[in-house]
Scaffold this motif. Structure first.
Motif, PDB file in Angstrom:
ATOM      1  N   ALA A 117       0.873  -1.107   0.016  1.00  0.00           N
ATOM      2  CA  ALA A 117      -0.079  -0.142   0.015  1.00  0.00           C
ATOM      3  C   ALA A 117       1.152   1.205  -0.110  1.00  0.00           C
ATOM      4  O   ALA A 117       1.648   1.500   0.994  1.00  0.00           O
ATOM      5  CB  ALA A 117      -0.811  -0.161   1.171  1.00  0.00           C
ATOM      6  N   ASP A 118       0.807   1.992  -0.948  1.00  0.00           N
ATOM      7  CA  ASP A 118       1.380   3.325  -1.033  1.00  0.00           C
ATOM      8  C   ASP A 118       0.647   4.520  -0.960  1.00  0.00           C
ATOM      9  O   ASP A 118      -0.407   4.774  -1.648  1.00  0.00           O
ATOM     10  CB  ASP A 118       1.928   3.350  -2.396  1.00  0.00           C
ATOM     11  CG  ASP A 118       3.296   4.550  -2.762  1.00  0.00           C
ATOM     12  OD1 ASP A 118       3.116   5.507  -1.751  1.00  0.00           O
ATOM     13  OD2 ASP A 118       3.892   4.615  -3.386  1.00  0.00           O
ATOM     14  N   ALA A 119       0.646   5.158   0.345  1.00  0.00           N
ATOM     15  CA  ALA A 119      -0.076   6.201   0.595  1.00  0.00           C
ATOM     16  C   ALA A 119      -0.009   7.471  -0.223  1.00  0.00           C
ATOM     17  O   ALA A 119      -0.664   8.265  -0.353  1.00  0.00           O
ATOM     18  CB  ALA A 119       0.030   6.901   2.168  1.00  0.00           C
TER      19      ALA A 119
ATOM     20  N   HIS B 282      -1.599   6.606  -3.410  1.00  0.00           N
ATOM     21  CA  HIS B 282      -3.091   6.292  -3.332  1.00  0.00           C
ATOM     22  C   HIS B 282      -3.425   4.850  -4.112  1.00  0.00           C
ATOM     23  O   HIS B 282      -4.549   4.938  -4.910  1.00  0.00           O
ATOM     24  CB  HIS B 282      -3.677   7.314  -3.939  1.00  0.00           C
ATOM     25  CG  HIS B 282      -3.437   8.757  -3.408  1.00  0.00           C
ATOM     26  ND1 HIS B 282      -3.298   9.254  -2.192  1.00  0.00           N
ATOM     27  CD2 HIS B 282      -3.010   9.980  -4.398  1.00  0.00           C
ATOM     28  CE1 HIS B 282      -2.811  10.636  -2.096  1.00  0.00           C
ATOM     29  NE2 HIS B 282      -2.479  11.112  -3.335  1.00  0.00           N
ATOM     30  N   SER B 283      -2.470   4.080  -3.906  1.00  0.00           N
ATOM     31  CA  SER B 283      -2.688   2.793  -4.593  1.00  0.00           C
ATOM     32  C   SER B 283      -2.407   1.626  -3.711  1.00  0.00           C
ATOM     33  O   SER B 283      -1.605   1.690  -2.845  1.00  0.00           O
ATOM     34  CB  SER B 283      -2.234   2.827  -6.106  1.00  0.00           C
ATOM     35  OG  SER B 283      -0.764   2.617  -5.812  1.00  0.00           O
ATOM     36  N   VAL B 284      -3.000   0.471  -4.094  1.00  0.00           N
ATOM     37  CA  VAL B 284      -2.468  -0.754  -3.492  1.00  0.00           C
ATOM     38  C   VAL B 284      -2.071  -1.725  -4.588  1.00  0.00           C
ATOM     39  O   VAL B 284      -2.956  -1.822  -5.809  1.00  0.00           O
ATOM     40  CB  VAL B 284      -3.487  -1.423  -2.550  1.00  0.00           C
ATOM     41  CG1 VAL B 284      -3.639  -0.234  -1.391  1.00  0.00           C
ATOM     42  CG2 VAL B 284      -4.806  -1.591  -3.097  1.00  0.00           C
ATOM     43  N   SER B 285      -1.140  -2.778  -4.349  1.00  0.00           N
ATOM     44  CA  SER B 285      -0.795  -3.605  -5.331  1.00  0.00           C
ATOM     45  C   SER B 285      -1.060  -5.054  -4.433  1.00  0.00           C
ATOM     46  O   SER B 285      -0.395  -4.886  -3.338  1.00  0.00           O
ATOM     47  CB  SER B 285       0.566  -3.664  -6.076  1.00  0.00           C
ATOM     48  OG  SER B 285       0.491  -2.302  -6.908  1.00  0.00           O
ATOM     49  N   ILE B 286      -1.434  -6.111  -5.096  1.00  0.00           N
ATOM     50  CA  ILE B 286      -1.502  -7.482  -4.133  1.00  0.00           C
ATOM     51  C   ILE B 286      -0.653  -8.254  -5.019  1.00  0.00           C
ATOM     52  O   ILE B 286      -0.733  -8.555  -6.248  1.00  0.00           O
ATOM     53  CB  ILE B 286      -2.878  -7.799  -4.230  1.00  0.00           C
ATOM     54  CG1 ILE B 286      -3.786  -6.630  -3.536  1.00  0.00           C
ATOM     55  CG2 ILE B 286      -2.982  -9.128  -3.508  1.00  0.00           C
ATOM     56  CD1 ILE B 286      -5.087  -6.966  -3.430  1.00  0.00           C
ATOM     57  N   LEU B 287       0.219  -9.085  -4.314  1.00  0.00           N
ATOM     58  CA  LEU B 287       1.216 -10.040  -4.981  1.00  0.00           C
ATOM     59  C   LEU B 287       0.715 -11.292  -4.337  1.00  0.00           C
ATOM     60  O   LEU B 287       0.634 -11.282  -3.054  1.00  0.00           O
ATOM     61  CB  LEU B 287       2.491  -9.758  -4.548  1.00  0.00           C
ATOM     62  CG  LEU B 287       3.018  -8.352  -5.348  1.00  0.00           C
ATOM     63  CD1 LEU B 287       2.768  -7.336  -4.278  1.00  0.00           C
ATOM     64  CD2 LEU B 287       4.658  -8.574  -5.331  1.00  0.00           C
ATOM     65  N   VAL B 288       0.810 -12.410  -5.082  1.00  0.00           N
ATOM     66  CA  VAL B 288       0.523 -13.717  -4.810  1.00  0.00           C
ATOM     67  C   VAL B 288       1.932 -14.687  -5.072  1.00  0.00           C
ATOM     68  O   VAL B 288       1.990 -14.597  -6.383  1.00  0.00           O
ATOM     69  CB  VAL B 288      -0.760 -14.331  -5.066  1.00  0.00           C
ATOM     70  CG1 VAL B 288      -0.823 -15.840  -4.777  1.00  0.00           C
ATOM     71  CG2 VAL B 288      -2.113 -13.830  -4.755  1.00  0.00           C
TER      72      VAL B 288
ATOM     73  N   TYR C  78      -5.316  -1.571  -7.623  1.00  0.00           N
ATOM     74  CA  TYR C  78      -6.131  -0.979  -7.167  1.00  0.00           C
ATOM     75  C   TYR C  78      -6.058   0.557  -6.810  1.00  0.00           C
ATOM     76  O   TYR C  78      -5.105   0.895  -5.903  1.00  0.00           O
ATOM     77  CB  TYR C  78      -7.186  -1.513  -6.145  1.00  0.00           C
ATOM     78  CG  TYR C  78      -7.549  -2.850  -6.469  1.00  0.00           C
ATOM     79  CD1 TYR C  78      -8.674  -3.155  -7.485  1.00  0.00           C
ATOM     80  CD2 TYR C  78      -7.095  -4.153  -5.873  1.00  0.00           C
ATOM     81  CE1 TYR C  78      -8.856  -4.472  -7.969  1.00  0.00           C
ATOM     82  CE2 TYR C  78      -7.866  -5.298  -6.124  1.00  0.00           C
ATOM     83  CZ  TYR C  78      -8.484  -5.659  -7.173  1.00  0.00           C
ATOM     84  OH  TYR C  78      -9.024  -6.758  -7.481  1.00  0.00           O
ATOM     85  N   PRO C  79      -6.791   1.582  -7.248  1.00  0.00           N
ATOM     86  CA  PRO C  79      -6.713   2.853  -6.275  1.00  0.00           C
ATOM     87  C   PRO C  79      -7.179   2.801  -4.891  1.00  0.00           C
ATOM     88  O   PRO C  79      -8.202   1.977  -4.886  1.00  0.00           O
ATOM     89  CB  PRO C  79      -7.628   3.865  -7.279  1.00  0.00           C
ATOM     90  CG  PRO C  79      -8.685   2.646  -8.078  1.00  0.00           C
ATOM     91  CD  PRO C  79      -7.748   1.374  -8.066  1.00  0.00           C
ATOM     92  N   ALA C  80      -6.842   3.562  -4.055  1.00  0.00           N
ATOM     93  CA  ALA C  80      -7.169   3.512  -2.910  1.00  0.00           C
ATOM     94  C   ALA C  80      -7.233   4.980  -2.227  1.00  0.00           C
ATOM     95  O   ALA C  80      -6.584   5.902  -2.878  1.00  0.00           O
ATOM     96  CB  ALA C  80      -6.137   2.614  -2.058  1.00  0.00           C
TER      97      ALA C  80
END
Length: 411
Positions: free
Chosen positions: A261-263, A266-272, A280-282
């Motif tokens: 999460a990068d404040a 304003h976005s998040v990335s999800i790694l599996v 996603y935007p956040a």
């Protein structure tokens, strides 16, 4: 018949005859009064008196020593129950619960001179120990002992998180919450063995006398298994508090799922498993309530619909930032202090990816929030950057990963 005339010579002859007869009579009398003897034997008055036959002292009676002593209380259930016999052997030993009569098995050893119970006792139980021994002469000796074990007031328990056979993410520390303060911390650590199927080694950290955690230097490898073996039954935690259980079970580790999460962006990335699968935007915490930086671990608290109240984070009516009460969806808890991932409120939707408006939570759009709710779970990790705020406290949820492992393992 001619008359014999007594003359002096005849009188002298008769006198001699009488003397002779008298002498013979005396001799006969002496012979008659003497005991008859056989050839080669001595008269009874001359025989030697035989020594009395030696007598054998009586065999010593068997004596019985028992542990614990009769009348003992607060007996630790793991203590040995022993009957040991001197000058004899054990005929029978019966250790039973005083009220129910349930018998605890035992074994004889040392040529039947020692009996030892071969099962642990129960907590808060009165026992009767009835022992019979026999000595070499067959004389029996009985001894009865009664004692009681540790009462409920001194039993100590612990709850492990995660539960047995649970599946969690790679960042999940193991946690023990003890019912009583632990003073003998090293003894407790030695009684707990954590084994990873990949051979990874971790370390314990005490956050208080009742809270213990365990993690490795790096995340648990994806799709590995942790075996947790706890041998705490009968262990003295300190202050007479005694552990009341043993337990062995597995914890399963799932895929490696990480939200970055990068404040500032304003976005998040999800790694599996280290591959980006979603971005996603956040919206994160605003300037007055910035999001916590660093690492937070998702907890098991998921709420499809939730109501957030400003009072839960210390805000009162009239305070700047007081939002009263608000309903949200797809809420997943990150901290005990009220940090969640959730669907952003309707008023915040236009600002996703543009501006930070929350009170420290991570707000997402409906699709993103529902994906996280369905695909992320306990033990998955959120790493937040671009915020001026400090990290959460280690026990405000699971903030353990904000502590370098060298410091983590030193406590």
């Amino acid at each position: 018949m001619a008359e014999v005339k007594e003359t002096s010579s005849t009188r002298k002859g008769w006198r001699n005859v009488m003397v002779s007869l008298v002498a013979l009579g005396i001799a006969a009398s002496v012979v008659a009064c003497s005991p008859t003897t056989q050839a080669g034997t001595k008269p009874a008055t001359e025989q030697t008196t035989a020594a009395p036959a030696p007598t054998t002292p009586p065999a010593p009676l068997a004596t019985i020593a028992v542990i614990p002593e009769s009348g003992a209380d607060f007996v630790n259930p793991v203590n040995e129950v022993v009957a040991e016999v001197s000058n004899g052997t054990v005929v029978s030993a019966i250790l039973s619960e005083t009220e129910s009569g349930v018998v605890t098995d035992g074994e004889l050893s040392v040529s039947d001179k020692k009996w030892v119970a071969n099962a642990p006792l129960k907590f808060a139980m009165s026992y009767t120990f009835n022992v019979t021994a026999v000595d070499a002469a067959g004389t029996k000796t009985d001894q009865v002992s009664t004692f009681t074990t540790v009462p409920p007031s001194h039993e100590a328990n612990a709850v492990l998180y995660p539960n047995a056979d649970a599946q969690v993410g790679v960042a999940q520390p193991l946690q023990w919450s003890f019912s009583e303060p632990v003073l003998n911390k090293e003894a407790v650590e030695n009684a707990i063995k954590v084994t990873s199927s990949t051979g990874q080694v971790g370390a314990f950290r005490w956050y208080s006398d009742t809270l213990l955690r365990y993690r490795a230097a790096d995340y648990w490898p994806a799709n590995s298994v942790l075996n947790v073996d706890m041998q705490l039954f009968g262990l003295d935690f300190g202050n007479g508090m005694i552990g009341n259980f043993n337990k062995n079970y597995n914890v399963n580790i799932g895929n490696k799922v990480v939200m970055e999460a990068d404040a500032a962006a304003h976005s998040v990335s999800i790694l599996v498993n280290d591959q980006v699968v979603q971005t996603y935007p956040a919206t994160l915490g605003d300037a007055d309530f910035p999001s916590a930086s660093g690492y937070m671990v998702l907890t098991a608290d998921k709420q499809r619909f939730a109501t957030f109240k400003a009072a839960s984070i210390g805000l009162k009516p009239g305070d700047p930032g007081d939002y009263g009460s608000v309903d949200v969806e797809y809420a997943v808890r990150l901290s005990n202090s009220g940090i969640f991932i959730h669907q952003a409120t309707t008023s915040a939707m236009p600002y996703l990816g543009v501006r930070n408006l929350s009170h420290g939570c991570i707000g997402l759009g409906p699709d993103a929030a529902s994906w996280v709710f369905a695909n992320m779970g306990p033990g998955d990790i959120v790493h937040t950057v671009g915020t001026p705020n400090e990290t959460i406290a280690p026990t405000d949820g699971f903030g353990d990963w904000n502590i370098p492992f060298e410091q983590y393992a030193s406590r």
